[in-house]
Design a protein around this motif. Structure first.
Motif, PDB file in Angstrom:
ATOM      1  N   SER A 124      37.412  46.371  61.752  1.00 27.58           N
ATOM      2  CA  SER A 124      37.579  47.827  61.591  1.00 27.58           C
ATOM      3  C   SER A 124      38.829  48.305  62.295  1.00 27.58           C
ATOM      4  N   SER A 125      39.222  49.546  62.059  1.00 26.47           N
ATOM      5  CA  SER A 125      40.400  50.212  62.606  1.00 26.47           C
ATOM      6  C   SER A 125      41.571  50.150  61.636  1.00 26.47           C
ATOM      7  N   GLY A 126      41.760  51.254  60.926  1.00 27.70           N
ATOM      8  CA  GLY A 126      42.902  51.371  60.018  1.00 27.70           C
ATOM      9  C   GLY A 126      42.858  50.412  58.831  1.00 27.70           C
ATOM     10  N   GLN A 127      41.667  50.096  58.336  1.00 29.50           N
ATOM     11  CA  GLN A 127      41.542  49.096  57.273  1.00 29.50           C
ATOM     12  C   GLN A 127      41.576  49.750  55.875  1.00 29.50           C
ATOM     13  N   THR A 128      42.324  49.138  54.973  1.00 26.46           N
ATOM     14  CA  THR A 128      42.360  49.580  53.569  1.00 26.46           C
ATOM     15  C   THR A 128      42.268  48.342  52.663  1.00 26.46           C
ATOM     16  N   ILE A 129      42.393  48.576  51.379  1.00 29.07           N
ATOM     17  CA  ILE A 129      42.334  47.479  50.393  1.00 29.07           C
ATOM     18  C   ILE A 129      43.300  46.343  50.712  1.00 29.07           C
ATOM     19  N   TRP A 130      44.378  46.642  51.430  1.00 33.98           N
ATOM     20  CA  TRP A 130      45.381  45.613  51.719  1.00 33.98           C
ATOM     21  C   TRP A 130      44.877  44.553  52.689  1.00 33.98           C
ATOM     22  N   GLN A 131      43.899  44.885  53.512  1.00 32.39           N
ATOM     23  CA  GLN A 131      43.477  43.925  54.541  1.00 32.39           C
ATOM     24  C   GLN A 131      42.329  43.008  54.115  1.00 32.39           C
ATOM     25  N   ILE A 132      41.726  43.263  52.953  1.00 31.93           N
ATOM     26  CA  ILE A 132      40.540  42.462  52.608  1.00 31.93           C
ATOM     27  C   ILE A 132      40.896  40.996  52.333  1.00 31.93           C
ATOM     28  N   ASP A 133      41.931  40.768  51.560  1.00 31.53           N
ATOM     29  CA  ASP A 133      42.279  39.377  51.253  1.00 31.53           C
ATOM     30  C   ASP A 133      42.650  38.591  52.517  1.00 31.53           C
ATOM     31  N   PRO A 134      43.540  39.107  53.360  1.00 32.25           N
ATOM     32  CA  PRO A 134      43.813  38.346  54.587  1.00 32.25           C
ATOM     33  C   PRO A 134      42.585  38.201  55.498  1.00 32.25           C
ATOM     34  N   ALA A 135      41.722  39.217  55.515  1.00 34.86           N
ATOM     35  CA  ALA A 135      40.504  39.126  56.335  1.00 34.86           C
ATOM     36  C   ALA A 135      39.621  37.978  55.859  1.00 34.86           C
ATOM     37  N   ARG A 136      39.558  37.802  54.528  1.00 36.28           N
ATOM     38  CA  ARG A 136      38.759  36.718  53.970  1.00 36.28           C
ATOM     39  C   ARG A 136      39.440  35.369  54.194  1.00 36.28           C
ATOM     40  N   ARG A 137      40.746  35.338  54.043  1.00 35.11           N
ATOM     41  CA  ARG A 137      41.481  34.077  54.212  1.00 35.11           C
ATOM     42  C   ARG A 137      41.332  33.518  55.626  1.00 35.11           C
ATOM     43  N   VAL A 138      41.287  34.422  56.596  1.00 33.38           N
ATOM     44  CA  VAL A 138      41.099  34.005  57.988  1.00 33.38           C
ATOM     45  C   VAL A 138      39.821  33.190  58.145  1.00 33.38           C
ATOM     46  N   LEU A 139      38.777  33.584  57.385  1.00 35.12           N
ATOM     47  CA  LEU A 139      37.453  32.977  57.554  1.00 35.12           C
ATOM     48  C   LEU A 139      37.141  31.910  56.510  1.00 35.12           C
ATOM     49  N   GLY A 140      37.661  32.112  55.301  1.00 37.37           N
ATOM     50  CA  GLY A 140      37.313  31.201  54.204  1.00 37.37           C
ATOM     51  C   GLY A 140      35.950  31.482  53.608  1.00 37.37           C
ATOM     52  N   ASN A 141      35.378  32.640  53.934  1.00 35.83           N
ATOM     53  CA  ASN A 141      34.082  33.000  53.339  1.00 35.83           C
ATOM     54  C   ASN A 141      33.920  34.526  53.360  1.00 35.83           C
ATOM     55  N   ASP A 142      32.807  34.989  52.755  1.00 33.78           N
ATOM     56  CA  ASP A 142      32.577  36.436  52.642  1.00 33.78           C
ATOM     57  C   ASP A 142      31.605  36.973  53.687  1.00 33.78           C
ATOM     58  N   ALA A 190      37.819  42.864  47.233  1.00 31.41           N
ATOM     59  CA  ALA A 190      37.025  41.733  47.736  1.00 31.41           C
ATOM     60  C   ALA A 190      36.812  40.700  46.633  1.00 31.41           C
ATOM     61  N   GLU A 191      36.592  41.184  45.430  1.00 33.33           N
ATOM     62  CA  GLU A 191      36.396  40.282  44.279  1.00 33.33           C
ATOM     63  C   GLU A 191      37.677  39.495  44.011  1.00 33.33           C
ATOM     64  N   ALA A 192      38.793  40.199  44.073  1.00 36.08           N
ATOM     65  CA  ALA A 192      40.099  39.537  43.884  1.00 36.08           C
ATOM     66  C   ALA A 192      40.290  38.450  44.946  1.00 36.08           C
ATOM     67  N   ALA A 193      39.962  38.790  46.183  1.00 31.21           N
ATOM     68  CA  ALA A 193      40.132  37.828  47.274  1.00 31.21           C
ATOM     69  C   ALA A 193      39.263  36.590  47.048  1.00 31.21           C
ATOM     70  N   GLN A 194      38.013  36.825  46.611  1.00 31.35           N
ATOM     71  CA  GLN A 194      37.091  35.707  46.375  1.00 31.35           C
ATOM     72  C   GLN A 194      37.622  34.789  45.278  1.00 31.35           C
ATOM     73  N   GLN A 195      38.244  35.394  44.276  1.00 31.08           N
ATOM     74  CA  GLN A 195      38.782  34.609  43.156  1.00 31.08           C
ATOM     75  C   GLN A 195      40.179  34.072  43.425  1.00 31.08           C
ATOM     76  N   GLY A 196      40.718  34.427  44.585  1.00 28.97           N
ATOM     77  CA  GLY A 196      42.047  33.929  44.932  1.00 28.97           C
ATOM     78  C   GLY A 196      43.161  34.558  44.106  1.00 28.97           C
ATOM     79  N   ILE A 197      42.945  35.769  43.648  1.00 28.07           N
ATOM     80  CA  ILE A 197      43.962  36.461  42.830  1.00 28.07           C
ATOM     81  C   ILE A 197      44.542  37.609  43.652  1.00 28.07           C
ATOM     82  N   PRO A 198      45.852  37.715  43.751  1.00 26.11           N
ATOM     83  CA  PRO A 198      46.448  38.855  44.474  1.00 26.11           C
ATOM     84  C   PRO A 198      45.999  40.181  43.857  1.00 26.11           C
ATOM     85  N   ILE A 199      45.790  41.216  44.675  1.00 22.88           N
ATOM     86  CA  ILE A 199      45.290  42.478  44.116  1.00 22.88           C
ATOM     87  C   ILE A 199      46.268  43.082  43.116  1.00 22.88           C
ATOM     88  N   GLU A 200      47.540  42.813  43.296  1.00 22.68           N
ATOM     89  CA  GLU A 200      48.523  43.332  42.334  1.00 22.68           C
ATOM     90  C   GLU A 200      48.229  42.802  40.922  1.00 22.68           C
TER      91      GLU A 200
END
Lengths: 421, 421
Positions: free
Chosen positions: A342-360, A388-398
């Motif tokens: 938490s703290s200043g989180q938007t759609i941009w941080q979900i993919d890196p947040a997931r990559r750090v862990l390798g899971n949801d 989050a769905e994009a991150a799970q599928q390994g697709i950039p949000i763009e």
């Protein structure tokens, strides 16, 4: 393994060898006058042992003010071990020993506890998280992906009814998780009981209508007996998540909640900066989170990537991973918790947040990232779920976003932060 | 008075005014995006107010690493107040508010909580010390002068029977007070129950024979439920003083002991250095000791004059006086505790220790100062008692001692430390 190992980052005017001896002595059998009772047999049984000393640098001035002075102040990593016989698996006494008087030694001009290696017996002796990620999803009636959450804002000042009204709009927006702010506990202007009753009416109504149980982390932080009363109230109302400020209630307070609780424990680390801010004194998160997990937190705050506070992204990533790493390297239950970003989180941080862990198995709390979405809070939640769905599928949000959908609107609305992992 | 006031020593790259606003906002109604719900009425009711800002200096480099940078880093004292309505008199929530996320703000390159001014309602709402100095003397069957005490050494490694044997020689020497070391709680090599039983046999025998009750501060520090079991055991054996490591057990843990206890609470502050060592982050003793006293400690460690740790004499003197100062400046019960001096104490420190306070309501713990007396521990205790008598009568020990008496022997044995008050 029958010893506990701790590593300190120290600085000293008396030489690393001497400083390590003083530290090990102060925290075990040593006294500044050697006593007759300090026999060889006693030392063999109970003395702390210096396992290693690694010099890392030297300075001409002390990092912290200290009574003893020297020509140079030598910096190094010192690993010390203690036999389990000294204090068994008691966490409070482990704290008194590994993080006690040593912080005040005149021989040290810097002292941080940076690592702690616990035997499997510690993992076995403590209850740890009662539910963890799997249990959290079960409370929600099953849920895929990270939990999309938010925090009641303003932090303080809303009445019980104001809070329930805000919760109503949040559950309508499709959120998974809502938490009180750490400032809002049981003040006269928004008493715990009244707030819980008002909010749970909304949460339970929503569950009845939609089949979806939104988790509400009610801030129960208070004296031990009051926390128990708060937990009893929660149970009567079907509330399933208790937020505890782990520093304010203390690790023993967390354990007491764990022993008394049929609810998830959402650990908030308000006050963490006292331990983390100085490079020269304190305790690392790697160490403290083990204690909080052993005591029973199911969720634990780890700050957010590109947050508004001081921690950099590498620190946040390390913290998030730590919470999912087994509490002992040597066996016993893993006692993993869910990291809470938490703290200043938007759609941009979900993919890196997931990559750090390798899971949801994480909770992602956004405030402005939901409430300030151009199409409103429901679109805000949806945009995060798409990310989050994009991150799970390994697709950039763009690539994942489609023109005009909530995700692309959010991408246009929220500036992309710099994240360095 | 219906507000709580806190003063911070801060440093900032964004200017003191801006930094104070961020701090007050973060800890009350502010969010980094102003929300519709943050109405003027809500702010009037709940916002923290900046009461004063006093610049104290400026530096070209930040005191602590911080994400935000500036041309200069301005230092100053900032006083902020909160309405009681936000959190009432809850100590854990007071901690989350006055000492919470603010330590991590990117706008601050130094942040110490240095003062806290509580309304009388806080003093009234909390039990405070159950016995204090008067009750402590009552437990001893009446006692004049400061309590002359000592700490079981080596800190760890003695068995239960070893401990009792040492206690036997100490009570025979005429000591008033004996405490466990903070490292010795309930480890497998010296379990609490076995130690308490063995020691209380000695203490109770001595009381039966001599009419003198020596206080034994048994280290009960542990998880909440275990502390309660330890207290129950104490009550069964007639033990009247429970030592609690206030940081390891947490302030809520202390309060839980207070609520459950018919015993004196002897507060040990192992781990204190985390809060005190850095001039740039932490919490002052002046603030923390109020919380521990409100939670119920009867005795509280304050280090010793000319100690072996880092604190200077002015800091120790201020700490000792703080513990005897009413917890609120605005009325309600004073909740004073007994300061406990320890660490490298000998006959030389008693007079200044008394002068700091102007009374005898303190505990004076000596180790080597008793055990290393040339004529043995009984002469060691007697030498300290003579020094206390001299202090009470305002006579320097050099004039009070008679040739060859325990006091003059101690003066010859122990080097006179430099004390600057």
């Amino acid at each position: 393994m029958t010893r506990i190992y701790a590593t300190y980052d120290i600085e000293t005017p008396v030489g690393l060898d001497r400083a390590a001896s003083v530290l090990a002595g102060e925290q075990s059998t040593g006294t500044f006058v050697r006593l007759a009772a300090e026999t060889d047999e006693l030392r063999a049984r109970s003395a702390a042992v210096i396992e290693s000393i690694t010099a890392t640098g030297s300075a001409s001035k002390p990092a912290l003010p200290t009574r003893k002075t020297g020509a140079t102040y030598d910096r190094g990593l010192v690993t010390v071990s203690w036999p389990l016989g000294n204090f068994g698996t008691s966490l409070p006494t482990l704290l008194s020993t590994l993080a006690g008087n040593l912080f005040e030694l005149a021989e040290l001009s810097a002292i941080r506890l940076v690592r702690m290696d616990l035997p499997a017996d510690f993992a076995r002796a403590h209850p740890g998280p009662q539910f963890g990620a799997t249990g959290t999803r079960r409370f929600m009636g099953g849920h895929d992906g990270p939990l999309i959450g938010t925090i009641i804002k303003p932090s303080i000042g809303l009445t019980a009814q104001d809070t329930a009204d805000l919760v109503r709009s949040l559950v309508a927006a499709g959120i998974d998780f809502i938490k009180d702010d750490e400032l809002q506990a049981n003040g006269p202007d928004c008493p715990f009981d009244a707030r819980l009753e008002a909010v749970m009416r909304v949460i339970n109504d929503h569950a009845d209508k939609t089949g979806k149980t939104v988790l509400y982390a009610a801030n129960i932080t208070d004296e031990i007996d009051q926390m128990k009363r708060n937990l009893d109230k929660m149970q009567r109302l079907g509330a399933s998540c208790a937020m505890v400020c782990v520093s304010s209630a203390g690790q023993a307070g967390v354990r007491s909640v764990r022993d008394h609780s049929a609810a998830l424990i959402h650990g908030h680390r308000a006050g963490w900066g006292v331990y983390s801010r100085s490079p020269d004194v304190g305790i690392s998160f790697e160490v403290m989170q083990k204690l909080w997990r052993l005591a029973g937190v199911d969720h634990l705050h780890v700050n957010g990537l590109a947050n508004k506070f001081t921690e950099d992204d590498a620190t946040v990533a390390e913290a998030a991973r730590a919470v999912q790493t087994p509490v002992s390297d040597h066996g016993g239950p893993a006692h993993t918790s869910m990291p809470v970003y938490s703290s200043g989180q938007t759609i941009w941080q979900i993919d890196p947040a997931r990559r750090v862990l390798g899971n949801d198995d994480f909770i992602f709390c956004a405030g402005g990232g939901i409430m300030s979405h151009p199409s409103g809070p429901a679109a805000g939640v949806e945009s995060l779920r798409l990310a989050a769905e994009a991150a799970q599928q390994g697709i950039p949000i763009e690539a994942f976003a489609t023109k005009g959908d909530p995700l692309s609107q959010a991408m246009a609305q929220f500036p992309r932060p710099n994240i360095s992992l």
